[in-house]
Enzyme design. Structure first.
Site, PDB file in Angstrom:
ATOM      1  N   SER A   1      22.115  53.990 -32.565  1.00  0.00           N
ATOM      2  CA  SER A   1      21.257  54.357 -31.450  1.00  0.00           C
ATOM      3  C   SER A   1      19.792  54.133 -31.817  1.00  0.00           C
ATOM      4  O   SER A   1      19.386  53.004 -32.107  1.00  0.00           O
ATOM      5  CB  SER A   1      21.541  55.797 -31.042  1.00  0.00           C
ATOM      6  OG  SER A   1      20.822  56.139 -29.872  1.00  0.00           O
TER       7      SER A   1
ATOM      8  N   ASP B   1      28.792  51.192 -22.852  1.00  0.00           N
ATOM      9  CA  ASP B   1      27.707  52.013 -23.390  1.00  0.00           C
ATOM     10  C   ASP B   1      26.418  51.759 -22.623  1.00  0.00           C
ATOM     11  O   ASP B   1      26.033  50.614 -22.353  1.00  0.00           O
ATOM     12  CB  ASP B   1      27.527  51.695 -24.874  1.00  0.00           C
ATOM     13  CG  ASP B   1      26.553  52.643 -25.552  1.00  0.00           C
ATOM     14  OD1 ASP B   1      26.020  53.534 -24.874  1.00  0.00           O
ATOM     15  OD2 ASP B   1      26.324  52.483 -26.756  1.00  0.00           O
TER      16      ASP B   1
END
Length: 1042
Positions: free
Chosen positions: A472, A524
């Site tokens: 991330s 995602d």
């Protein structure tokens, strides 16, 4: 809808958002109305009790208030359910109903005060228990409603609401100068409002200069994003529901089109012929993928004790407690002397969790050198470890875990990368560029890498490689940190898991592919959002809101899993609405953010996708998806795919599970997939036992006109097709009329072995399939995992299914049943160690041996009539025997057995078909494209081994029309071979994840014109002895594998 205007001020709530609050208040007031009516009119009160008399008078007045509230709330419910999201005209009178309801609320407030006075006077002295309890309940209920309304008003209050109303009124009067001033005031007010919200969100943190700058930048970003945008938060929720339905409808429409190259959608991404799957059969590719899975453990460990307890909620706390030494406990050494820990909590939970993470994974050769738990805006926590097993030094950077990390994420402007020689050309995410600079500075100041490479010189740590990993926020920071460290460490590698989409400019992204490998799981959200992506997402959201005609409550309720209901209008309705309602908010769709540089995810992207089963109701058990790994395009992640899993699939432990499931599917399905592939091409599988039993079939009564050869399979379900592995092979010849001469076609066919007849008869089945049907389209997501294997064969195959008994072919066979002879070989034992080439060669030699050792009269059985051979065919045989026939064995009657195997040379047809099967299923570790595997051409040779009459005009028209009319030819199957087994996660080839059956129907390969496809192709010349060419050879459709 747009925010409601009450008291000449815009509020952050829409008039259609009042449905649920009004229903709740209506039910509450109805309940109290019933209870109070029963208490007042159903009970007898003592006339001498003053408290009882006051209760009756107070109760009667409150009954009138409750009745008024119920009427007003019914009106609010009725008005809120009218119109659409942006169609507000039916709800224009809502503000007047609210005025009435607020007036009633004032009266309620007065009665609540009176109730408190009554309780203070009579609660202790009054003997009527019922009166006391009812009065107490009414007062409590009143104050709860009043406090709820006050809290709601504070939440929906818009500080810029008055300026917004003035701006809209000024726009209508076309006062340009005043409009500019009001717009400027509106933007400043919105920025101040967002800054205040961020400070409230981070109220418990100390403010630094860098943090204040982040507040200002993010506040202006939000103010610019929402400027002149008259929608409320519930509109965004409804817009997400509508946008998801629109995306799904578009995907289904694309799959229903015939003229496109998209075969399926996996995790929202289109799968085409050019889609490249990871070739896990390749040892180097498998090692690389395992390396990606391995270093995901380092990225996961960087999250410390919160993620450790999330993964192991039961025993994780006990394991941490055994190793922790709190500030109240006596100090004891917990780490090696060379370990540096910065700003961990008093118990050292983060460092202990990192160590326990590696011990639980049995990674005892990993030494932690440095751990920084310092967390601030633009300053991300990280740790450095030495992996002696892999001989690597690993820098792992933590992802988003705190509000400060969120501020770093939201600072998404483009910033120049501080790399020499590329000033201004390489840009990156500003927040992550600053974080990478902080980590590089920390590594240099603390000399962390020098400590790591000099950790154990006896083991050779000086020569270890450098790896940078992160997830991330950590993934984006790791990718940019790799740019900064690569001049000193040229062999550096970076693994970025779920990196942000707006990270690198195009030039920097292309350069990062040399050393960065990124991983994206499914749908995602984070790899698909950046400033440029948010602009497109904003336009799509506003567009779908304008086109909707349904009430907001129906849209949100229809999004629930058990009540699937599409609220998208029809296309005709959409166009009319768009033209009639565009004037309502003319500037919304034309507003764009400030010109932002497009930024992309870094490196080479491994996209882990899954073939998700069809959605079922909430009461049904959902099947597990099958995971695959493909190479993704960095520029393909430019659209936000709305899905319930778009946030869940960003979690680090979910990403790790997805990576591992790809390996699990591959390991479970490797053997099963090869077996399933052999069943699909069962015409090439002939029993390898030397016994071939020829059975005589009933002779037809009609005139013999053989049209081809068909493989007769049992009509049972394909799921049981492998059960016949131990049965004997049985062949039956049919079509020889008693007392009649055989045609030249039958005579030539009688001289050929059955395997070659099976291969060459495919051309007739293909022609029949072209005339009979078109291949249906289907989406990948509509197939469950348990049936994907059989869908690959029975529902998607267009080529080989024609010789396996397809429904449309059976209709053709029934018309000409009397003129065919059938071959029904049993499927041999499924042995994954045997390639298709081995089976083909052995079967070919076996069939030759059976034909040469037994005369045709024996094959036909006793009592059969031996057909006379035409003179032309006999002359051809004599010429072949004299001429040598081109490389065949010296004697057709002599076949040697070496080590129990037949030693005859196979025919070129079988050799070519064997190479085709091997290249198709990659049995020889070859890789080729679909365009290099198949070509359907029309030979120009005037002769053929099987003399046929001239083709009818309809057959020739089909062949010519197939080159120019794509709809005539079924599209390739919208399925990849990786789902051939429910647990299989592999594809048959890295470059073509499809079956061969569907591709055989493609008459116009990419890159070939119709003239080239109709060009001449010489018939094979190297035929064994005894298989000479017939002088009457006609043009025919053949299949060749390049």
């Amino acid at each position: 809808m747009p925010g409601i205007v009450v008291f000449r001020r815009r509020w952050s709530v829409g008039s259609d958002d009042l449905v649920l609050p009004a229903i709740f208040l209506f039910l509450l007031h109805t309940t109290w109305f019933v209870i109070l009516s029963v208490v007042l009119f159903g009970l007898v009160y003592n006339p001498h009790e003053a408290c009882s008399l006051n209760l009756v008078d107070h109760g009667r007045g409150y009954l009138g208030i409750l009745l008024s509230c119920m009427i007003a709330e019914m009106a609010i419910i009725w008005l809120s359910m009218r119109g659409g999201i942006l169609y507000t005209e039916p709800r224009d009178s809502m503000q007047y109903v609210l005025y009435v309801r607020l007036a009633i609320l004032v009266i309620e407030f007065i009665y609540a005060i009176v109730g408190i006075v009554w309780l203070t006077q009579y609660y202790t002295s009054c003997n009527d228990l019922t009166a006391k309890n009812v009065t107490l309940g009414m007062v409590v209920c009143n104050w709860v409603v009043i406090l709820s309304v006050c809290i709601t008003v504070l939440c929906v209050f818009d500080p810029t609401g008055r300026t917004f109303v003035k701006l809209r009124a000024t726009k209508r009067r076309q006062r340009n100068l005043r409009t500019y001033n009001l717009r400027h005031r509106l933007e400043e007010g919105q920025a101040t409002s967002w800054s205040r919200r961020l400070k409230v969100f981070l109220c418990c943190t100390r403010t630094k200069d860098s943090q204040s700058d982040a507040y200002s930048e993010i506040a202006y970003l939000f103010a610019e994003f929402f400027r002149d945008l008259d929608i409320v938060p519930s509109d965004i929720i409804a817009g997400l529901v509508l946008l998801r339905q629109r995306q799904r409808a578009k995907r289904n429409a694309v799959l229903d089109e015939a003229n496109n190259d998209i075969l399926a959608f996996l995790s929202g991404m289109p799968v085409t012929r050019n889609t490249k799957y990871l070739d896990l059969k390749n040892s180097q590719e498998m090692l690389r993928y395992k390396e990606v899975c391995y270093y995901m453990l380092f990225a996961l460990a960087a999250y410390g004790w919160p993620m450790y307890l999330m993964r192991k909620p039961a025993c994780g706390l006990c394991q941490l407690a055994r190793s922790c030494s709190c500030c109240l406990c006596p100090a004891r050494p917990r780490f090696a002397p060379g370990v540096t820990i910065e700003e961990d909590n008093c118990c050292g939970c983060n460092a202990i969790a990192i160590r326990r993470h590696f011990l639980d994974e049995n990674m005892t050769a990993v030494d932690i050198v440095y751990t920084s738990c310092h967390d601030a805006v633009y300053e991300t926590p990280f740790y450095v470890a030495v992996d002696h097993d892999k001989k690597k030094v690993v820098i792992s950077i933590r992802g988003t875990l705190s509000p400060k990390d969120a501020l770093t994420d939201l600072t998404g402007d483009a910033e120049r990368l501080p790399v020499e020689g590329h000033h201004g050309t390489w840009l990156g995410h500003k927040g992550m560029v600053l974080s990478a600079e902080y980590i590089k500075k920390k590594l240099e100041q603390e000399m962390v890498l020098s400590q790591a490479f000099g950790r154990d010189l006896g083991r050779g740590t000086k020569h270890y490689g450098l790896i940078v990993v992160g997830h991330s926020l950590g993934a984006g920071t790791a990718a940019i940190l790799s740019f900064l460290l690569r001049p000193q460490y040229p062999t550096l590698k970076c693994f970025a898991y779920s990196p942000p989409g707006g990270l690198l400019s195009e030039d920097a992204m292309e350069y990062s592919k040399e050393f960065v490998t990124a991983v994206v799981l499914g749908k995602d959200l984070v790899p698909r959002i950046g400033l440029s992506q948010l602009e497109g997402f904003r336009r799509q959201l506003l567009d779908v809101l304008q086109r909707s005609t349904k009430p907001k409550w129906r849209i949100i309720v229809g999004a629930t899993k058990c009540i699937p209901k599409s609220e998208l209008p029809e296309e005709v309705e959409v166009t009319t609405l768009a033209s009639t309602r565009l004037w309502t908010h003319p500037s919304d769709l034309t507003i764009a953010l400030s010109a932002s540089t497009p930024l992309y995810p870094p490196g080479r992207i491994i996209h882990v996708v899954h073939n998700h089963p069809a959605e079922q109701c909430c009461c049904c058990e959902q099947e597990e998806p099958t995971y695959f790994a493909i190479w993704g395009d960095n520029k393909a992640f430019n659209e936000v795919i709305i899905s319930p899993a778009m946030l869940h699939e960003h979690l680090p432990y979910v990403v790790m599970e997805g990576l591992n499931k790809v390996l699990e599917n591959y390991n479970k399905g490797k053997t099963a997939l090869l077996s399933a592939a052999k069943v699909m091409v069962s015409p090439t599988e002939v029993d390898l036992t030397p016994e071939l039993i020829f059975q005589q079939q009933p002779l037809p009564t009609g005139p013999p006109m053989p049209t081809g050869l068909a493989l007769e399979l049992p009509t049972a379900d394909h799921r049981n097709s492998s059960v016949r592995s131990k049965s004997q092979s049985e062949m039956s010849l049919e079509g020889f009329s008693e007392g009649r001469l055989l045609s030249p076609v039958v005579a030539a066919a009688a001289r050929q072995d059955p395997v070659e007849l099976l291969l060459l008869s495919t051309q007739e089945r293909l022609a029949a399939e072209l005339q009979a049907r078109r291949a249906p389209l289907a989406t990948m997501e509509s197939l469950s995992d348990t049936e994907s294997l059989y869908s690959f064969d029975s529902r998607r195959s267009s080529g080989f299914r024609s010789i396996r008994g397809s429904p449309s072919l059976h209709a053709v066979l029934e018309r000409d049943e009397g003129h065919l002879f059938y071959i029904d070989p049993a499927i041999p034992e499924e042995n994954p160690s045997l390639s298709s080439r081995t089976e083909l060669l052995a079967a070919d030699s076996l069939s030759k041996h059976s034909q040469d050792t037994q005369p045709l009269e024996a094959a036909l059985g006793s009592g059969g009539v031996t057909p006379e051979r035409p003179p032309s065919a006999a002359a051809n045989d004599e010429e072949e025997e004299v001429g040598g026939g081109g490389g065949g064995p010296a004697s057709r009657g002599e076949l040697a057995l070496h080590n129990g195997r037949l030693g005859d040379s196979p025919s070129p047809q079988v050799l070519e078909f064997a190479e085709f099967i091997d290249s198709l299923f990659n049995l020889d570790s070859k890789s080729s494209s679909f365009q290099d595997l198949y070509c359907m051409v029309v030979p120009e040779s005037p002769t053929s081994d099987y003399a046929e009459g001239p083709k009818s005009p309809s057959q020739q028209e089909i062949l010519l029309r197939a080159q120019f009319e794509p709809n005539l030819v079924p599209k390739p199957p919208r399925l990849f071979a990786g789902s051939a087994d429910p647990s299989s996660g592999i594809s048959l080839s890295p470059s073509f994840p499809l079956s061969s059956s569907g591709e055989l129907m493609d008459l116009t390969p990419t890159g070939l014109s119709s003239q080239e496809c109709l060009a001449a192709d010489k018939i094979r010349t190297s035929t064994p002895t005894g298989h000479g060419a017939s002088p009457a050879k006609q043009d025919e459709l053949v299949i060749s594998a390049r």
